[in-house]
Design a protein around this motif. Structure first.
Motif, PDB file in Angstrom:
ATOM      1  N   GLY A  52      19.945  60.385 -29.234  1.00  0.00           N
ATOM      2  CA  GLY A  52      21.088  61.255 -29.483  1.00  0.00           C
ATOM      3  C   GLY A  52      22.341  60.881 -28.710  1.00  0.00           C
ATOM      4  N   THR A  53      22.533  59.595 -28.413  1.00  0.00           N
ATOM      5  CA  THR A  53      23.732  59.180 -27.681  1.00  0.00           C
ATOM      6  C   THR A  53      24.837  58.776 -28.645  1.00  0.00           C
ATOM      7  OG1 THR A  53      22.923  56.928 -27.490  1.00  0.00           O
ATOM      8  CG2 THR A  53      22.347  58.435 -25.693  1.00  0.00           C
ATOM      9  N   VAL A  54      25.751  57.981 -28.196  1.00  0.00           N
ATOM     10  CA  VAL A  54      26.942  57.611 -28.954  1.00  0.00           C
ATOM     11  C   VAL A  54      26.599  56.993 -30.312  1.00  0.00           C
ATOM     12  CG1 VAL A  54      28.973  56.101 -28.935  1.00  0.00           C
ATOM     13  CG2 VAL A  54      28.285  57.283 -26.854  1.00  0.00           C
ATOM     14  N   VAL A  55      25.569  56.167 -30.363  1.00  0.00           N
ATOM     15  CA  VAL A  55      25.206  55.510 -31.620  1.00  0.00           C
ATOM     16  C   VAL A  55      24.865  56.545 -32.685  1.00  0.00           C
ATOM     17  CG1 VAL A  55      23.573  53.932 -32.719  1.00  0.00           C
ATOM     18  CG2 VAL A  55      24.446  53.427 -30.433  1.00  0.00           C
ATOM     19  N   LYS A  56      24.146  57.587 -32.312  1.00  0.00           N
ATOM     20  CA  LYS A  56      23.788  58.628 -33.268  1.00  0.00           C
ATOM     21  C   LYS A  56      25.052  59.284 -33.825  1.00  0.00           C
ATOM     22  CE  LYS A  56      20.806  62.627 -33.902  1.00  0.00           C
ATOM     23  NZ  LYS A  56      19.821  63.498 -33.291  1.00  0.00           N
ATOM     24  N   GLY A  57      26.014  59.559 -32.986  1.00  0.00           N
ATOM     25  CA  GLY A  57      27.273  60.139 -33.438  1.00  0.00           C
ATOM     26  C   GLY A  57      28.014  59.210 -34.381  1.00  0.00           C
ATOM     27  N   TYR A  58      27.997  57.924 -34.074  1.00  0.00           N
ATOM     28  CA  TYR A  58      28.661  56.924 -34.918  1.00  0.00           C
ATOM     29  C   TYR A  58      28.029  56.905 -36.311  1.00  0.00           C
ATOM     30  CZ  TYR A  58      30.092  52.258 -36.504  1.00  0.00           C
ATOM     31  OH  TYR A  58      30.577  51.198 -37.221  1.00  0.00           O
ATOM     32  N   ILE A  59      26.700  56.875 -36.337  1.00  0.00           N
ATOM     33  CA  ILE A  59      25.989  56.847 -37.621  1.00  0.00           C
ATOM     34  C   ILE A  59      26.215  58.152 -38.373  1.00  0.00           C
ATOM     35  CG2 ILE A  59      23.705  56.763 -38.687  1.00  0.00           C
ATOM     36  CD1 ILE A  59      22.960  54.774 -36.409  1.00  0.00           C
ATOM     37  N   ASN A  60      26.154  59.275 -37.680  1.00  0.00           N
ATOM     38  CA  ASN A  60      26.411  60.564 -38.326  1.00  0.00           C
ATOM     39  C   ASN A  60      27.790  60.585 -38.980  1.00  0.00           C
ATOM     40  OD1 ASN A  60      24.084  62.142 -38.079  1.00  0.00           O
ATOM     41  ND2 ASN A  60      24.572  62.662 -35.970  1.00  0.00           N
TER      42      ASN A  60
END
Length: 155
Positions: free
Chosen positions: A117-125
């Motif tokens: 749930g870090t930055v990568v998850k936000g990017y993909i979301n």
């Protein structure tokens, strides 16, 4: 999906190097061409991992090379747009190819951050929100996303 994300991250790192060194590389190439008069017949070879020896004074198209990076089968493509290229221009590419195993490990770590749930998850979301429900289903993403807690606006 993980391999696609990994590929996207590796390409992103490559683009970072291209933007970081691109203007310098173009300047070096122009300076090199300005110093060169007539047709140069001597070879100026540089060894590039995966591609072998490249003649900087007579570049050509290099087909995909199929190899394994940390156990993953990948195809690597090398495109040089100029007929000649300088050593300083090709150097970032040489370094990138020499360190590709380590770069892939960093990219894989960043993909694993997605599950935390870090930055990568936000990017993909953020990118998934650009698709509607039918588009996501056609890509087979809906089940994958729901299982990993990805949220997007379907409106």
């Amino acid at each position: 999906m993980i391999q696609s994300l990994l590929f996207v991250l590796v390409i992103g790192i490559g683009l970072f190097y291209a933007f970081k060194y691109g203007n310098n590389a173009k300047k070096n190439s122009i300076e090199y061409l300005n110093k060169t008069t007539g047709t140069k017949t001597t070879q100026d070879l540089v060894e590039l991992k995966y591609f072998g020896k490249i003649d900087l004074n007579k570049t050509e198209e290099h087909p995909d090379v199929h190899t394994s990076i940390n156990g993953n089968k990948v195809a690597i493509d090398l495109n040089i747009m100029e007929d000649q290229i300088s050593r300083p221009t090709i150097e970032p590419t040489r370094v990138f190819l020499e360190n590709l195993n380590d770069i892939e490990k960093v990219a894989r770590k960043k993909v694993s951050d997605f599950q935390n749930g870090t930055v990568v998850k936000g990017y993909i979301n953020d990118h998934l929100r650009a698709f509607n429900e039918n588009e996501l289903k056609s890509l087979g993403i809906d089940k994958f996303a729901k299982q990993r807690g990805i949220e997007w606006n379907l409106a």
